[in-house]
Design a protein around this motif. Structure first.
Motif, PDB file in Angstrom:
ATOM      1  N   VAL A  70       0.835  -1.204   0.000  1.00  0.00           N
ATOM      2  CA  VAL A  70       0.000   0.000   0.000  1.00  0.00           C
ATOM      3  C   VAL A  70       0.872   1.256   0.000  1.00  0.00           C
ATOM      4  CG1 VAL A  70      -1.496   1.400   1.481  1.00  0.00           C
ATOM      5  CG2 VAL A  70      -2.086  -0.987   1.022  1.00  0.00           C
ATOM      6  N   LEU A  71       1.897   1.250   0.855  1.00  0.00           N
ATOM      7  CA  LEU A  71       2.758   2.429   0.969  1.00  0.00           C
ATOM      8  C   LEU A  71       3.588   2.640  -0.289  1.00  0.00           C
ATOM      9  CD1 LEU A  71       3.842   1.906   4.665  1.00  0.00           C
ATOM     10  CD2 LEU A  71       2.447   3.782   3.781  1.00  0.00           C
ATOM     11  N   ALA A  72       4.053   1.546  -0.873  1.00  0.00           N
ATOM     12  CA  ALA A  72       4.846   1.654  -2.098  1.00  0.00           C
ATOM     13  C   ALA A  72       3.991   2.254  -3.211  1.00  0.00           C
ATOM     14  CB  ALA A  72       5.384   0.289  -2.500  1.00  0.00           C
ATOM     15  N   LEU A  81       1.455   4.228  -2.875  1.00  0.00           N
ATOM     16  CA  LEU A  81       1.191   5.633  -2.549  1.00  0.00           C
ATOM     17  C   LEU A  81       2.294   6.556  -3.019  1.00  0.00           C
ATOM     18  CD1 LEU A  81      -0.384   7.792  -0.909  1.00  0.00           C
ATOM     19  CD2 LEU A  81       1.069   7.181   1.012  1.00  0.00           C
ATOM     20  N   TYR A  82       3.531   6.127  -2.779  1.00  0.00           N
ATOM     21  CA  TYR A  82       4.647   7.020  -3.077  1.00  0.00           C
ATOM     22  C   TYR A  82       5.270   6.770  -4.441  1.00  0.00           C
ATOM     23  CZ  TYR A  82       4.299   8.760   1.576  1.00  0.00           C
ATOM     24  OH  TYR A  82       3.832   9.354   2.712  1.00  0.00           O
ATOM     25  N   LEU A  95       6.773   4.232  -5.601  1.00  0.00           N
ATOM     26  CA  LEU A  95       8.082   3.589  -5.553  1.00  0.00           C
ATOM     27  C   LEU A  95       8.054   2.221  -6.213  1.00  0.00           C
ATOM     28  CD1 LEU A  95       8.954   4.531  -1.880  1.00  0.00           C
ATOM     29  CD2 LEU A  95       9.678   5.684  -3.964  1.00  0.00           C
ATOM     30  N   ARG A  98       5.695  -3.770  -4.439  1.00  0.00           N
ATOM     31  CA  ARG A  98       6.396  -5.024  -4.190  1.00  0.00           C
ATOM     32  C   ARG A  98       5.413  -6.154  -4.008  1.00  0.00           C
ATOM     33  NH1 ARG A  98       8.931  -2.425   0.449  1.00  0.00           N
ATOM     34  NH2 ARG A  98      10.889  -1.547  -0.248  1.00  0.00           N
TER      35      ARG A  98
END
Lengths: 330, 330
Positions: B318-320, B322-323, B325, B328
């Motif tokens: 989720v965080l990847a 969002l940014y 990046l 994964r």
């Protein structure tokens, strides 16, 4: 690292693979982290689950002796037992119960058992993540029971209770005013209070202690989802082995009830969701704090708040600065 | 809204200004929020502080009668008393103790007292923010004592304890197996357990109950920073007024000790810092979830985690995303 091979060996129940996998999830290196996530995703597919038992007890209650005697009883029944230690206060190299492998020397040599000392990390959030992931790895490796033990320093008992199916509190016999070993609040989490050392000269003291705790448990509101008779206080002797079968029977009875009523599945789903949300929150904050200038700003604002600046206003100012929405604060 | 005027009136101790200021911090509107933050920042400069007393008790223990009798005793000594109610479970329009203003009719008419019912919000985070901010406003308005009362549903007791200098648990007399009114864990937070209704036919039962709780408190580890004799269990009668001066003397003794030892200031600084960090975390998450697509993604990932997907891996994905990046995850 050959992740494919590690996953296969882990799922086959290989203890060295399990130890290596736990080392991987404990690593702070970014490339190791990516591998750990991939490994966890792979082995989660197996869908294996153990009975997760949280166990807390202050130093001196005979925790290692209890775990050894209890673990030997379980492996004697053909059950595979993993023991994970959680001790956020540990600064000793290699973890807090490195010595326990020696003290639990029979269990450590038992092929059906796996003992893992606490990592020498001091940050509770890191310990929580590592332990949750280690539990998942032990389950994938086919262990029937995962004992998560903690010395009960600070918030660690609450943390362990929050990742267990059952929570057991081990205490020592003591008379009258000495009875002060239980951290306030931890009785909330206890499903079973075991008074250890109910043998020899301490037998009667242990029985009185047990009656006192049984009385204290009755003063509290029962949990509606649990069967009658829980939480319960019982006497055990790790030395003589007495009370251990009864304690295990009580754990099984409660675990079976909860599993049958769907309580365990619901609790695990809730625990997992909470863990996920914590990871997202922590991840967002970590990304915020990865910028040194922002880190300094947050630290300074925290100091100002401790000195009297309104917290909401300081937080709004920090967040506004981050997203370039124009600062409202000072 | 004339914020300048509102702030001036509030600092002058005007009760209507205080009521309006609390309404402002309770509002969900963005423009109101900005005004609330400005107001809080302005009045914080006065540096006024009250004794913050958290008070919990389940329905039926006589909480309103106790607050009225206790509050009247305090105002009789010339002290200014504010009562804030916290009831996250309330869905009744206007809050949970709207009726309490009627039940506490003497205190409600007392010029030195201010009573504010719980807002009809259901989200605990919102209630926590509103209550912390309302406490700050009461302090700015010059109140000597802020009583933060909660019915003890869910996490609200812990929340209230986390913003109080002292935490008082009010319980009803009950015999033997009936003694199940205390939520497990809340005894951790209690500095004082008051057994109410120690009058008439219930006097002896109350004394026995008090002795039982005193015994239970002795089973727990003492807090090293507190003087001997705390936490303490005492009998009171809101009806007859007996025990109230003694209870107040005990609260003062503990509060003075903690203030003198620097415990209160350190605890408040720590509470404020924690609150700030919670606001930053919550604000980051709110900004993440403000995007409908991201909200849907987080919700879906949460469901997958509840069903077995590893939490860390789902959070990283989720965080990847969002940014930007590169994902994964799956």
């Amino acid at each position: 690292m050959d992740l494919e091979r590690l996953g296969t060996d882990l799922l086959a129940g290989d203890r060295r693979a399990l130890a290596r996998a736990i080392t991987l999830v404990e690593s702070g290196r970014a490339d190791h982290r990516a591998e750990a996530l991939a490994l966890l995703a792979r082995v989660a597919g197996a869908g294996r689950q153990a009975l997760r038992i949280g166990l807390s007890g202050t130093p001196g209650v005979g925790k290692s002796s209890f775990i050894e005697a209890f673990g030997m009883m379980l492996t004697g029944q053909g059950l595979r037992v993993a023991v994970l230690a959680v001790d956020p206060s540990s600064t000793r190299s290699g973890g807090s119960i490195l010595g326990d492998k020696t003290r639990m020397d029979r269990l450590a040599r038992e092929p059906l058992a796996f003992i893992r000392p606490s990592p020498s990390q001091t940050q509770l959030g890191g310990v929580a993540r590592r332990t949750r992931e280690a539990v998942a790895l032990c389950e994938a490796a086919g262990y029937d029971i995962v004992l998560i033990e903690t010395v009960g320093v600070g918030q660690s008992e609450t943390m362990v209770a929050g990742m267990s199916d059952l929570f057991v509190l081990l205490i020592a016999p003591a008379g009258g005013d000495e009875l002060q070993g239980v951290k306030r609040g931890i009785m909330e989490a206890a499903d079973l209070i075991l008074v250890n050392k109910a043998d020899g000269a301490l037998r009667e003291t242990a029985q009185r202690t047990c009656a006192d705790y049984a009385g204290a448990l009755r003063l509290m509101r029962p949990r509606p989802q649990d069967p009658a008779g829980f939480p319960r206080a019982m006497c055990v002797s790790a030395l003589e082995g007495t009370g251990l079968p009864e304690a295990w029977a009580a754990m099984r009875a409660l675990a079976d009830w909860r599993a049958g009523a769907g309580v365990t599945a619901a609790a695990r789903a809730g625990q997992a969701r909470l863990w996920f949300e914590e990871e997202v929150r922590a991840g967002l904050l970590a990304r915020l704090l990865a910028d040194p200038a922002m880190r300094a700003r947050v630290a300074a604002a925290g100091d100002e708040v401790a000195a009297g600046r309104p917290a909401s206003e300081a937080a709004a100012a920090v967040l506004a600065g981050l997203y370039g929405l124009g600062g409202r604060g000072r």
